[in-house]
Design an enzyme around this catalytic site. Structure first.
Site, short mmCIF file in Angstrom:
data_model
loop_
_atom_site.label_atom_id
_atom_site.label_comp_id
_atom_site.label_asym_id
_atom_site.label_seq_id
_atom_site.Cartn_x
_atom_site.Cartn_y
_atom_site.Cartn_z
N GLU A 121 -6.74 4.95 7.96
CA GLU A 121 -6.52 6.36 7.60
C GLU A 121 -7.77 6.95 6.95
OE1 GLU A 121 -2.93 5.59 5.43
OE2 GLU A 121 -1.92 5.15 7.33
N ASN A 132 0.87 -1.18 0.00
CA ASN A 132 0.00 0.00 0.00
C ASN A 132 0.90 1.23 0.00
OD1 ASN A 132 -1.81 2.04 0.44
ND2 ASN A 132 -2.36 1.42 2.53
N GLY A 160 2.65 2.79 10.67
CA GLY A 160 3.57 3.91 10.48
C GLY A 160 4.30 4.32 11.74
N GLY A 189 3.05 -0.99 4.24
CA GLY A 189 3.00 0.43 3.92
C GLY A 189 4.38 0.95 3.55
N GLY A 190 5.04 1.59 4.51
CA GLY A 190 6.33 2.25 4.28
C GLY A 190 7.35 1.37 3.56
N LYS A 215 0.10 4.23 -0.31
CA LYS A 215 -0.57 5.41 0.26
C LYS A 215 -0.38 6.62 -0.66
CE LYS A 215 -0.13 3.31 4.74
NZ LYS A 215 -0.03 3.45 6.19
P1 13P Z 1 3.20 0.78 7.60
O1 13P Z 1 3.72 -0.54 7.06
O2 13P Z 1 3.89 1.97 7.04
O3 13P Z 1 3.12 0.75 9.09
O4 13P Z 1 1.69 0.89 7.07
C1 13P Z 1 0.83 -0.17 7.23
C2 13P Z 1 -0.40 0.11 6.48
O5 13P Z 1 -1.17 0.98 6.85
C3 13P Z 1 -0.65 -0.67 5.26
O6 13P Z 1 -1.93 -0.44 4.81
#
Ligand code: 13P
Length: 258
Positions: free
Chosen positions: A96, A9, A170, A231-232, A11
């Site tokens: 989010e 993801n 995050g 995510g990151g 984002k």
């Molecule tokens: P992180 O891996 O950056 O913590 O984000 C997780 C996330 O929200 C994936 O949808």
């Protein structure tokens, strides 16, 4: 045995040019990794370009959101029909979106139904906040989120659930493999109650929240966890590739054992 899934993801990160560059960097290697579903979820405006780049490969595409109406006067929104042409998956109910865009269980439910109607597989995100976790309410919150998001959804049709504790997103503070496995076991149990045992056994449930190359194996090797929503770490080709490779190795090992 359920096929593991690793979804990135991205984002609200990467321009179209950057999104394409990031996929180009890992496309050949990612394509060659077996025994894992690999899904990239770039921002809407990069879906077409990334889709072209991965055409004919084993890499799949997902969107990060959708609106539930098919078309009409909804300025700025993207409909399920527009996405059905471009991708296979769509993330729904991310914390989010719940937090910053006021998405309720009812809205998420409409989105899930709209996605399934056009053949898109929702990656339905659920998870508790830090406050709820500390108050011992994880099971209650997750159960209620499932009940509201899955209302009137009679067939799961490839739907995936991602358990993402909000406090782990995050923050660099991931859950432990054992914690995540326990909650995901509860989610599966809820699916047995809402649907049946066979559907629950077939459903893929991912963990998400600060998954990196350094901790991926801890999650993927848990019996209830079928992959990760990253995510990151999905913004770095090396990290993402490593997570997918670790998943493939675990799954290949398990298949050989059984
Ligand atoms: P992180 O891996 O950056 O913590 O984000 C997780 C996330 O929200 C994936 O949808």
């Amino acid at each position: 045995m359920r096929l593991p899934l690793i979804a990135g993801n991205r984002k609200m990160n990467t321009t179209v040019r950057e999104a394409v560059a990031l996929v180009s960097e890992m496309r050949l290697e990612l394509d060659a990794i077996a025994n894992v579903d690999k899904v990239i979820c770039p921002p809407f405006i990069s879906l077409a370009a990334v889709g072209e780049l991965i055409k004919g490969s084993s890499i799949k595409l997902g969107a990060q959101n959708l609106y539930f109406a098919e078309k009409g006067a909804y300025t700025g929104e993207i409909s399920p029909l527009m996405l059905a042409d471009l991708c296979q998956f769509v993330i729904i109910g991310h914390s989010e979106r719940r937090q910053y865009f006021n998405e309720t269980g009812e809205i998420i439910n409409k989105k899930a139904q709209a996605a399934l109607r056009v053949g898109l597989k929702p990656i339905l995100c659920i998870g508790e906040s830090l406050k709820e976790n500390e108050a011992g309410k994880t099971a209650e919150v997750v159960t209620e989120q499932m009940r509201s998001s899955l209302a009137r959804v009679n067939e799961l049709d490839g739907l995936v659930i991602a358990y993402e504790p909000v406090w782990a997103i995050g923050t660099g503070r991931a859950a432990t493999g054992q914690q995540a496995n326990e909650t995901i076991g509860l989610i599966r149990h809820n699916i047995t109650k809402l649907y049946d045992k066979e559907i629950a056994q077939d459903l893929r449930i991912l963990y998400g929240g600060s998954v990196t190359a350094a901790n991926a194996t801890e999650f993927i090797s848990q019996p209830e966890i079928d992959g990760a929503l990253v995510g990151g770490a999905s913004l770095k080709a090396e990290e993402f590739l490593s997570i997918v490779k670790q998943t493939s190795a675990i799954r290949t090992h398990l298949s050989e054992e059984s």
